[in-house]
Design a protein around this motif. Structure first.
Motif, mmCIF file in Angstrom:
data_model
loop_
_atom_site.group_PDB
_atom_site.id
_atom_site.type_symbol
_atom_site.label_atom_id
_atom_site.label_comp_id
_atom_site.label_asym_id
_atom_site.label_seq_id
_atom_site.Cartn_x
_atom_site.Cartn_y
_atom_site.Cartn_z
ATOM 1 N N PHE A 1 -7.222 -5.866 -2.166
ATOM 2 C CA PHE A 1 -5.963 -4.871 -2.236
ATOM 3 C C PHE A 1 -5.699 -4.346 -3.515
ATOM 4 O O PHE A 1 -5.472 -5.150 -4.538
ATOM 5 N N ASP B 1 -2.156 -0.127 -2.288
ATOM 6 C CA ASP B 1 -2.019 -0.744 -1.140
ATOM 7 C C ASP B 1 -0.551 -1.463 -1.139
ATOM 8 O O ASP B 1 0.407 -1.381 -0.036
ATOM 9 N N TYR B 2 -0.148 -1.904 -2.308
ATOM 10 C CA TYR B 2 1.030 -2.435 -2.607
ATOM 11 C C TYR B 2 2.336 -1.321 -2.522
ATOM 12 O O TYR B 2 3.237 -1.467 -1.939
ATOM 13 N N ASP C 1 -4.347 -7.644 6.490
ATOM 14 C CA ASP C 1 -3.696 -6.633 5.638
ATOM 15 C C ASP C 1 -2.770 -7.243 4.661
ATOM 16 O O ASP C 1 -2.955 -8.486 4.366
ATOM 17 N N LEU C 2 -2.386 -6.151 3.691
ATOM 18 C CA LEU C 2 -1.836 -6.876 2.712
ATOM 19 C C LEU C 2 -0.539 -7.710 2.926
ATOM 20 O O LEU C 2 -0.326 -8.894 2.349
#
Lengths: 224, 191
Positions: B54, B58-59, B109-110
């Motif tokens: 990530f 993504d964050y 996923d994150l």
């Protein structure tokens, strides 16, 4: 040998005049700066993890028995609980960077410290000891920012105090009980670092401090 | 034997889940340290995978500031440091440090990565709290373990906040026994 908290109070009384006169010379902003410096010194990794030999050599000089260790912890918990109980209503803190209410979280911290005071007082009594009582304190904060900086300093010091004293505990159940408390203090410290703009977890290892080192930091807050 | 007697008489005994169990779950300090190392390997690998997977974008895509990934990286560095330190200490004690295993953390996923991170850190705190008493015979090891324990609690508090829960949900952090920890961490270990 006198109990540690008695030594603390005696030392504090001796230094009181000097501290008061020094504070008299400080402006409000200087007080904030001092709090910030303290928080930095505690959180910046300047203090190294003490060696195993240092811990082993020194611990017996500090604590007569488990009750003495618990009273040391209770001395700090009284200080923390009093700090939050008397200070929280004075300021409004808003939200942290993730949208949680700092006021709500501070109230939770206050309740935790109150619970720690209660449980330590009870255990010391159950063990036949005399629980140290709440003292009179002067934390020197003047606004929300200096209150939070002082809170962070207190919590980071609390973690170091428990970590430094843990090896002096003889009873395994008391050690575990202390572990359940210090973890919460570390959580508080992490959060307060976060809301004061410091790194929540400044080093891979906590800094274990001796009672003398803790006294140097916490002592000036104790008026009598 | 002395410890058993003290334990059974103490007012805290009834409150602690393992206090009634007279059979120590560890064969000496090295065994305790290897237990800790097992968890630290798991954590270090977990972050290595998540950091690789990530990126800052993504964050940002799920509403986090860029600093969050930096702190995840820092936590990963701490876990790697714990692995190195524990491995070194176990070797110094003439023990055989456990090695990294293979893991499947199941995050897709994150969001699930961060939720798993919070779960693992909170578990780590409970594991250290529960195991500390088995290091009491060696003051230096106990203190070292406590200084790691506090660091894990700091991680746990931060990840709780990141994932939208209270950083400190209870006045005391309940200890977990090795069996309880294994039940949760075991499924992550695949080989």
């Amino acid at each position: 040998m006198r109990m540690l908290h008695e030594q603390i109070l005696a030392k504090v009384a001796g230094e009181r005049e000097r501290i008061i006169s020094r504070r008299g010379l400080m402006t409000g902003s200087a007080k904030v700066a001092a709090g910030g410096t303290l928080a930095l010194a505690l959180g910046g990794g300047a203090l190294k993890v003490r060696s195993a030999s240092a811990q082993t050599d020194e611990k017996d000089d500090f604590f007569e028995d488990d009750i003495a260790v618990l009273n040391y912890a209770l001395t700090l918990e009284h200080l923390e609980y009093s700090f939050y109980r008397d200070g929280i209503g004075q300021f409004t803190f808003g939200n942290d960077p993730f949208g949680q209410s700092i006021d709500t979280n501070l109230a939770a911290i206050r309740d935790h410290e109150g619970a720690h005071v209660d449980v330590l007082t009870q255990v010391i009594t159950d063990l036949g000891g005399e629980p140290v009582e709440e003292a009179t304190y002067d934390f020197g904060y003047t606004d929300a920012a200096s209150f939070l900086a002082t809170a962070a300093a207190l919590e980071n010091t609390g973690v170091s105090a428990y970590d430094g004293a843990g090896a002096s505990i003889e009873n395994p159940d008391l050690l575990t009980a202390a572990g359940t408390i210090v973890a919460v203090e570390a959580r508080h410290a992490s959060y307060l670092n976060l809301v004061t703009g410091e790194i929540p977890f400044p080093a891979a290892f906590e800094t274990a401090l001796t009672p003398d080192e803790v006294l140097e930091i916490a002592g000036p807050f104790i008026v009598s | 034997m002395l410890k058993r007697m003290v334990r059974s008489q103490h007012p805290f005994a009834a409150a602690l889940p393992f206090a009634q169990d007279d059979d120590a779950p560890f064969d000496g300090p090295v065994d305790v340290l290897n237990y800790a190392l097992t968890l630290e390997h798991l954590e270090a690998t977990f972050y290595r995978m998540g950091i690789e997977q990530f990126a800052n974008e993504d964050y940002a895509a799920i509403g986090y500031q860029s600093g969050v990934r930096d702190y995840i990286v820092l936590i990963g560095e701490h876990e790697a440091t714990h692995v190195e330190t524990l491995t070194g200490v176990i070797s110094d004690l003439d023990g055989e440090p456990v090695e990294e295993a293979e893991y499947d953390f199941g995050f897709t996923d994150l969001t699930t990565f961060l939720a798993t991170a919070a779960a693992i850190e909170n578990l780590g705190v409970a594991a250290y709290t529960g195991a500390a008493q088995y290091l009491m015979d060696v003051d230096g090891l106990l203190t070292a373990a406590l200084t790691i324990h506090g660091n894990e609690a700091r991680h746990a508090a931060y990840l709780n906040v990141v994932t939208g829960t209270s950083p400190f949900p209870n006045a005391v952090d309940a200890p977990s026994t090795p069996d309880e920890v294994l039940e949760i961490a075991g499924p992550f270990i695949t080989g």
